[in-house]
Design an enzyme around this catalytic site. Structure first.
Site, short mmCIF file in Angstrom:
data_model
loop_
_atom_site.label_atom_id
_atom_site.label_comp_id
_atom_site.label_asym_id
_atom_site.label_seq_id
_atom_site.Cartn_x
_atom_site.Cartn_y
_atom_site.Cartn_z
NE ARG A 14 -7.45 -10.16 -64.48
CZ ARG A 14 -8.76 -10.11 -64.31
NH1 ARG A 14 -9.29 -9.36 -63.36
NH2 ARG A 14 -9.56 -10.80 -65.07
CG ASN B 206 -6.46 -10.13 -72.94
OD1 ASN B 206 -6.64 -11.20 -73.50
ND2 ASN B 206 -6.48 -10.01 -71.62
CE LYS C 261 -5.95 -14.32 -73.52
NZ LYS C 261 -6.31 -13.66 -72.26
CD GLU D 269 -9.12 -15.05 -70.39
OE1 GLU D 269 -9.48 -15.38 -69.27
OE2 GLU D 269 -8.21 -14.22 -70.59
CG ASP E 87 -6.13 -17.84 -64.68
OD1 ASP E 87 -4.98 -17.50 -64.96
OD2 ASP E 87 -7.13 -17.10 -64.79
CD GLU F 191 -6.01 -12.66 -62.46
OE1 GLU F 191 -4.94 -12.82 -63.06
OE2 GLU F 191 -7.12 -12.91 -62.97
CD1 TRP G 265 -16.17 -18.83 -58.75
CD2 TRP G 265 -16.06 -19.44 -60.89
NE1 TRP G 265 -15.86 -17.70 -59.48
CE2 TRP G 265 -15.79 -18.06 -60.81
CE3 TRP G 265 -16.04 -20.07 -62.15
CZ2 TRP G 265 -15.52 -17.29 -61.93
CZ3 TRP G 265 -15.77 -19.30 -63.26
CH2 TRP G 265 -15.51 -17.92 -63.15
#
Ligand code: BDP
Length: 689
Positions: free
Chosen positions: A169, A210, A303, A307, A379, A407, A551
């Site tokens: 991002r 991540n 984290k 995800e 988010d 983002e 969505w």
């Protein structure tokens, strides 16, 4: 850094003769303590800054000069008698770490300025404060400033993806960190540390949350490149020591994002079960090793269980087990685990998840665990209600996670200033302790604080868009003092960045102030819808283009209406708030219009307070958003010739792209509304009218 790309640390020559005179008298000669790395950083900054501001190099003394009209003294009272004599020790004794005092004093008939603090880190912040005053042309002959940070932790989360020079991002080019070449240092690292310290940031998590390739398959190459877990390998840790000592000079503590399964990935265990004694021992040894190399290491960010990242759920354990197992390893060294509440689960409505997972665990986390919570339940959307977890875990240290990088708010292209959003969050009354418990009153403990997901990259201007520098600046300033007005912070940034021309200051301040509301209108229709961005495979386009059809669960549009029912009879999310907030949001009559469709599914022709229908308001807001961006672009155009050509052109070109993109959003959203509702815009504006 060159003169365009040094952000707010430009240090341009002071314009007014009167000011220049007083600045020269008190600052041309400087007497700065010598003992610590932070004092070295102070001297370097003064050298850079004063030569620019005053047009001559400062003269550094080893003792208080007796033959000059005035001088600047910087140190703790223990460092120098002159300071101990001019500022009573009691005046600074109870300042929080990082706090400082700046005072105009007369010493031996000389007009002096004293910057003092109980800690060396405070001297760095005090120096930057003084330089901000000089940079904005403020008087300094009668100063009596006493400042301390509102929150003990003001952390930057750099979502750097190690060994790939990319930033998750990140919209400002490659990552500035060149991990392969460490321990070699680049001058840009120091400039980054200066930018962060100048706004009071005192910790940096160096890598992406991540840390492994997600377990779910991804066709996206960028997602396949997560190797951050390797930073815990011994050779990588050794390579880090130079980089972290550079940040140390600026009072910034280093942290690492770690993978929950590190005992298997980095070590050779066959489990990462947090209750397994070998696993706990592995974390202890790893922590000992790190603190041997980096005694001021801040701790780990984790984290887990979202995800595709590993977590305690893999072993049928809960988040307390997971966080505490790692925390026990850091505890003897004073380190801390920042454990993210961004966790996936089985709920159909994602909003419900974080509270459901974490609230029942209140009081069970170890003393050195902080639960780090995103500002809203979804988010980082353009606007979300404030997360229900704030104020709901009184026995747990909490951190507020904000996104500096844009983002979902136009990435590196749109001028979207996040400070007004953050202000709204800070001011939100949680009613945790009865009326008058705003979000900003939380996070005051030693293990608590405010965290920002960074927006800096390798681009010459640091943040991709020149105006996005304001988001980084404002994050630091608001995390230092959430009570300071948005107007004051913004004007300060504009002055330091674009100079003293009052028209420029007024205009850029107005653009920034109004930009967020415009983005909400064209990207969401302004009634609380969200998360309608494209989530395709092209990484950089992810979350940029409109794509509500992807969505349906987020906008809830159907023939009979739009919005998501999160009331008690719907997903129940609203019941996680305390009363009277739950009551206010839970009733269609009292729910604020800007969040209405987040909490309620309403008929298209439902009438709002002023008699306008929901469907018509969505049309109106989408069009208003585009008009507003056009107005902001015109405002920017009015600055042609008053802002240097390079920055003027850069922003003007991006505004063209932003207007085109806002029109695209308007087209897609209005035709979606039209398709589902079958009701045209009564003003006949929709594309296919
Ligand atoms: C989402 C981002 C994703 C992050 C995730 C997180 O799209 O890139 O990894 O949040 O916060 O907003 O972990």
């Amino acid at each position: 850094m060159n003169q365009y790309d040094d952000c707010w640390l430009r240090y341009e020559r002071v314009g007014s003769d009167k000011r220049l005179d007083s600045y020269q008298r008190r600052c041309r000669h400087a007497y700065v303590a010598e003992k610590s790395p932070e004092c070295g950083a102070v001297r370097d900054e003064l050298r850079r800054a004063l030569s620019g501001l005053l047009g001559e190099d400062p003269h550094f003394w080893q003792h208080p000069p007796t033959t000059v009209d005035g001088f600047l003294a910087i140190g703790t009272p223990d460092d120098m008698a002159m300071i101990a004599e001019s500022v009573p020790g009691d005046d600074i004794a109870d300042l929080e770490d990082g706090g400082y005092l700046i005072r105009s004093v007369t010493w031996n008939d000389a007009d002096c300025l004293v910057v003092t603090a109980p800690t060396d880190r405070g001297l760095v912040y005090g120096t930057f404060h003084l330089l901000r005053l000089l940079g904005t042309g403020e008087p300094i002959d009668d100063l009596d400033v006493r400042e301390e940070p509102a929150y003990a932790n003001r952390l930057l989360n750099q979502w750097d993806t190690p060994f790939h020079r990319s930033v998750e991002r990140g919209y400002a080019g490659e990552s500035i960190f060149d991990w392969e070449r460490l321990p070699d240092l680049r001058s840009r690292y120091e400039d980054y540390a200066r930018l962060l310290a100048s706004v009071g940031i005192n910790g940096i998590v160096l890598n992406n949350v991540n840390t492994t390739k997600p377990q779910r398959a991804s066709a996206n190459a960028a997602f396949d490149a997560f190797e951050g877990w390797q930073l815990l390998e011994s050779r990588r840790l050794e390579d880090l020591t130079g980089l972290v000592s550079l940040f140390r000079r600026y009072g910034i503590r280093p942290y690492l994002s770690v993978n929950f399964a590190a005992p298997m990935l980095v070590g050779d265990l066959d489990t990462a079960d947090p209750l397994d004694e070998d696993v706990r021992e592995w974390w202890r040894k790893k922590a000992d090793e790190i603190y041997d190399l980096v005694p001021d290491f801040g701790g780990f960010l984790v984290k887990a269980d979202s995800e595709g990242q590993a977590g305690p759920y893999d072993y049928d354990r809960d988040h307390v087990d997971g966080a505490n197992a790692i925390a026990q390893a850091l505890e003897p060294h004073g380190g801390r685990v920042w454990w993210r509440a961004f966790v996936y689960g089985s709920h159909e409505d994602r909003a419900v998840q974080a509270y459901d997972t974490f609230e029942p665990l209140d009081g069970e986390f170890a003393e050195n665990v902080t639960v780090q919570i995103k500002n809203g339940p979804i988010d980082f959307q353009p606007r979300e209600p404030v997360s229900t977890l704030f104020g709901a875990m009184p026995e747990t240290d909490l951190g507020l996670e904000l996104q500096i990088t844009q983002e979902y708010t136009g990435q590196g292209v749109h001028a979207t200033y996040h400070l007004p959003m953050w202000k709204e969050i800070f001011e939100f009354d949680t009613h945790a302790d009865g009326e008058g418990t705003p979000v900003r009153s939380l996070f005051r403990g030693d293990g608590e604080g405010v965290v920002g997901v960074g927006n800096v990259g390798e681009d010459y201007n640091w943040t991709g868009h020149y105006l996005a520098q304001a988001n980084l600046y404002a994050f630091g300033r608001a995390a230092w003092d959430p009570d300071r007005s948005a107007e004051a912070i913004t004007r300060e940034w504009v002055r330091l960045t674009f100079g003293a021309d009052e028209d420029v200051v007024d205009t850029v301040t107005e653009i920034l102030r109004d930009s967020w509301a415009a983005c909400i209108d064209y990207e969401t229709g302004g009634l609380g819808l969200m998360h309608m961005m494209h989530n395709g495979e092209e990484y950089l386009e992810n979350h940029y283009y409109p794509s509500p059809e992807e969505w349906p669960g987020y906008h809830g549009a159907s023939e009979d209406g739009i919005g998501v029912d999160r009331t008690e009879s719907g997903s129940g999310y609203v019941t996680q708030y305390r009363d009277p907030v739950a009551e206010r949001y839970g009733s269609v009559e009292t729910c604020p219009e800007e969040l209405l469709l987040f909490f309620h599914h309403l008929p298209w022709d439902h009438e709002l307070a002023d008699g306008t229908t929901v469907v018509q308001r969505l049309y109106d807001n989408c069009f208003a958003g585009v008009e507003e961006v056009e107005r902001l672009r015109n405002l920017w155009h009015s600055l042609e010739g008053r802002v240097d050509e390079r920055r003027y052109r850069h922003v003007a070109e991006r505004f063209d792209e932003q207007v085109a993109q806002a029109e695209r959003w308007q087209d897609v959203l209005t035709s979606t509304v039209r398709e589902y509702s079958g009701m045209p815009d009564e003003r006949g504006r929709a594309r296919d009218e």
